[in-house]
Design a protein around this motif. Structure first.
Motif, PDB file in Angstrom:
ATOM      1  N   LEU A 219       0.826  -1.213   0.000  1.00  0.00           N
ATOM      2  CA  LEU A 219       0.000   0.000   0.000  1.00  0.00           C
ATOM      3  C   LEU A 219       0.863   1.267   0.000  1.00  0.00           C
ATOM      4  O   LEU A 219       0.530   2.252  -0.675  1.00  0.00           O
TER       5      LEU A 219
ATOM      6  N   TRP B 153      -8.318   2.349   0.341  1.00  0.00           N
ATOM      7  CA  TRP B 153      -7.658   2.041   1.599  1.00  0.00           C
ATOM      8  C   TRP B 153      -8.153   3.051   2.622  1.00  0.00           C
ATOM      9  O   TRP B 153      -8.749   4.065   2.264  1.00  0.00           O
ATOM     10  N   SER B 154      -7.907   2.748   3.891  1.00  0.00           N
ATOM     11  CA  SER B 154      -8.290   3.726   4.890  1.00  0.00           C
ATOM     12  C   SER B 154      -7.395   3.656   6.122  1.00  0.00           C
ATOM     13  O   SER B 154      -6.629   4.560   6.388  1.00  0.00           O
ATOM     14  N   CYS B 155      -7.448   2.546   6.856  1.00  0.00           N
ATOM     15  CA  CYS B 155      -6.841   2.551   8.195  1.00  0.00           C
ATOM     16  C   CYS B 155      -5.333   2.330   8.169  1.00  0.00           C
ATOM     17  O   CYS B 155      -4.628   2.770   9.050  1.00  0.00           O
ATOM     18  N   ARG B 156      -4.852   1.597   7.183  1.00  0.00           N
ATOM     19  CA  ARG B 156      -3.457   1.217   7.091  1.00  0.00           C
ATOM     20  C   ARG B 156      -2.989   0.356   8.275  1.00  0.00           C
ATOM     21  O   ARG B 156      -1.829   0.296   8.600  1.00  0.00           O
TER      22      ARG B 156
ATOM     23  N   GLY C  31      -4.853  -2.896   9.049  1.00  0.00           N
ATOM     24  CA  GLY C  31      -5.535  -4.187   9.070  1.00  0.00           C
ATOM     25  C   GLY C  31      -6.839  -4.210   9.833  1.00  0.00           C
ATOM     26  O   GLY C  31      -7.202  -5.247  10.404  1.00  0.00           O
ATOM     27  N   VAL C  32      -7.546  -3.089   9.866  1.00  0.00           N
ATOM     28  CA  VAL C  32      -8.787  -3.036  10.619  1.00  0.00           C
ATOM     29  C   VAL C  32     -10.000  -2.727   9.728  1.00  0.00           C
ATOM     30  O   VAL C  32     -11.072  -3.299   9.903  1.00  0.00           O
ATOM     31  N   CYS C  33      -9.801  -1.840   8.758  1.00  0.00           N
ATOM     32  CA  CYS C  33     -10.973  -1.398   7.983  1.00  0.00           C
ATOM     33  C   CYS C  33     -11.371  -2.401   6.908  1.00  0.00           C
ATOM     34  O   CYS C  33     -12.518  -2.451   6.488  1.00  0.00           O
ATOM     35  N   GLY C  34     -10.412  -3.185   6.440  1.00  0.00           N
ATOM     36  CA  GLY C  34     -10.730  -4.211   5.448  1.00  0.00           C
ATOM     37  C   GLY C  34     -10.939  -3.693   4.043  1.00  0.00           C
ATOM     38  O   GLY C  34     -11.524  -4.377   3.217  1.00  0.00           O
TER      39      GLY C  34
ATOM     40  N   CYS D  44      -8.441  -2.497   1.845  1.00  0.00           N
ATOM     41  CA  CYS D  44      -7.274  -2.454   0.957  1.00  0.00           C
ATOM     42  C   CYS D  44      -6.945  -3.807   0.339  1.00  0.00           C
ATOM     43  O   CYS D  44      -5.835  -4.020  -0.117  1.00  0.00           O
TER      44      CYS D  44
ATOM     45  N   CYS E  39      -2.057  -3.394   3.135  1.00  0.00           N
ATOM     46  CA  CYS E  39      -1.412  -2.666   4.227  1.00  0.00           C
ATOM     47  C   CYS E  39      -0.649  -3.610   5.140  1.00  0.00           C
ATOM     48  O   CYS E  39       0.029  -3.182   6.072  1.00  0.00           O
TER      49      CYS E  39
HETATM   50  S1  FES Z   1      -6.059  -0.111   4.927  1.00  0.00           S
HETATM   51 FE1  FES Z   1      -7.499  -0.811   6.390  1.00  0.00          FE
HETATM   52  S2  FES Z   1      -7.184  -2.965   6.342  1.00  0.00           S
HETATM   53 FE2  FES Z   1      -5.628  -2.246   5.001  1.00  0.00          FE
END
Ligand code: FES
Ligand code: SF4
Lengths: 248, 137
Positions: free
Chosen positions: A37, A55-58, A60-63, A65, A77
């Motif tokens: 990412l 992408w969003s959280c970077r 491994g939480v938002c799911g 990416c 990420c």
């Molecule tokens: S950016 Fe959120 S899980 Fe990878």
């Protein structure tokens, strides 16, 4: 001093222009602490601002990416460049989903399926707020906790050949989440939810390839949820055949 | 509940898996092998039924049938069928351990222990059959 670089082969697709996706090659700095990412962000910032991806959280939480990295569904990420050194690294949109643009896939089908399994607590009669929470013991929590870790990243759908060949299959994560609420001691929706899980396009479409559980970044093990739902469904069917007053 | 057939949206690109999709990941190949194993097991069972039928046709017919099974082709088939049967059984036992949650009180018995119990039972049953076989032979 020239910096070491690594090559990324990134899928590009412009709706309305391209008939099908094609790969475009980018060279990015190779940093040991970079994930795929980061490399995509580098391309977007420095080389080609039109590259599209989610992408969003970077962390491994938002799911959001999830992409195919060298043909395997991954959270980008959490996919370190160093694990693919010396490259090149192939980055493609998640398999089995319609491509909207570049690395962005359409979520519509998954969202519809997720809603279909009613992944929320269903009560016959809601108790008034004044009466407080629905309590649960740690043991009751343990029963379903694993299946509640799902972040809806859809990597399991990208890994599932059944879904790829016939997208009517309701799919791993949706079943795992339906199963999770069926196991919840606070829930009373089993009678509503179970028929949805055990309909033809539900658990019985699954041929137990098992790859969904391999790629899941959260250890949800959707394959286990599906097979256990099959066992529960089959048991009920037998009971309903054997006993005049029906199953359960 | 019925599902509405998917209508392709203009502009979206809909990928289609190639016929060789099952070569893409080791797990897919293993899955296909597991599916294929059923063919060999089915042929073996048909053969067994024929063999039992021959038994009812008198000692001469049975002996002739058994003699035919001694051909290299049939022996090769049985070796392959045995390998598939073992593969199928081993993966099956490993999978049942995951599928069937065994609880002792509030704790879940680790799937590996469940698999081990399955294998143990399998071994014992096989030994008993072998014992009767040797006794009869
Ligand atoms: S950016 Fe959120 S899980 Fe990878
Ligand atoms: S089950 Fe796992 S792989 Fe599938 S959506 Fe949930 S977290 Fe992602």
């Amino acid at each position: 001093m020239s910096e070491e670089t690594i090559t990324l082969e990134v899928t590009r697709y412009r709706p309305g222009h391209d008939r099908e996706p094609r790969a475009q090659t980018f060279s990015v700095p190779y940093r040991k602490d970079w994930v795929v990412l980061d490399a995509l962000n580098h391309i977007k910032d420095r080389t080609d601002g039109t590259l599209s991806y989610r992408w969003s959280c970077r962390m491994g939480v938002c799911g959001s990416c999830g992409m195919m990295v060298n043909g395997v569904p991954k959270l980008t990420c959490a996919a370190f460049l160093r694990d693919y050194h010396p490259g090149p690294i192939r980055v493609e949109p998640l398999a089995n989903f319609p491509v909207v643009r570049d690395l962005v896939i359409s979520l519509d089908d998954f969202m519809e399926k997720l809603r279909r399994v009613k992944p929320w607590i269903i009560r016959e009669v809601e108790k008034p707020v004044a009466e407080g929470e629905y309590l649960q013991t740690p043991a009751q929590l343990d029963l379903y906790k694993q299946f509640s870790m799902c972040i809806n990243c859809m990597l399991c759908y990208a890994a599932c050949p059944v879904y790829g060949l016939d997208p009517v299959f309701i799919g791993p994560a949706a079943i795992a989440l339906g199963y999770r609420y069926n196991l919840d001691s606070r829930d009373e929706g089993y009678r509503i939810r179970q028929p949805i899980l055990t309909e033809a396009v539900g658990v019985w479409d699954c041929t137990f390839v098992g790859e969904c559980s391999v790629v899941c970044p959260k250890g949800v093990d959707p394959a286990a949820a599906i097979q256990r739902s099959k066992v529960a469904g089959a048991k009920e069917w037998f009971m309903s055949m054997l006993l005049p007053w029906g199953g359960r | 509940m019925t599902t509405v057939p998917r209508r392709d949206r203009p502009g979206f690109y809909y990928p289609k898996p190639p016929a060789t999709w099952w070569l893409r990941r080791p797990n897919y190949v293993l899955f296909m092998l597991r599916e294929l194993s059923s063919v060999f097991i089915a042929i073996f069972l048909v053969l067994l039924l024929v063999q039992i039928h021959q038994l009812s046709q008198g000692p001469a017919a049975y002996a002739a049938f058994v003699e035919r099974l001694r051909s290299p082709g049939w022996i090769a088939f049985h070796v392959v069928a045995l390998a598939f049967a073992l593969y199928h059984s081993i993966t099956w036992f490993n999978l049942t351990a995951v599928v069937q949650v065994v609880r002792l009180g509030e704790r879940q018995v680790p799937p590996r222990l469940v698999a081990a119990a399955n294998f143990l039972l399998w071994g014992v049953v096989s030994l008993v059959i072998l014992f009767f076989f040797l006794l009869g032979g």
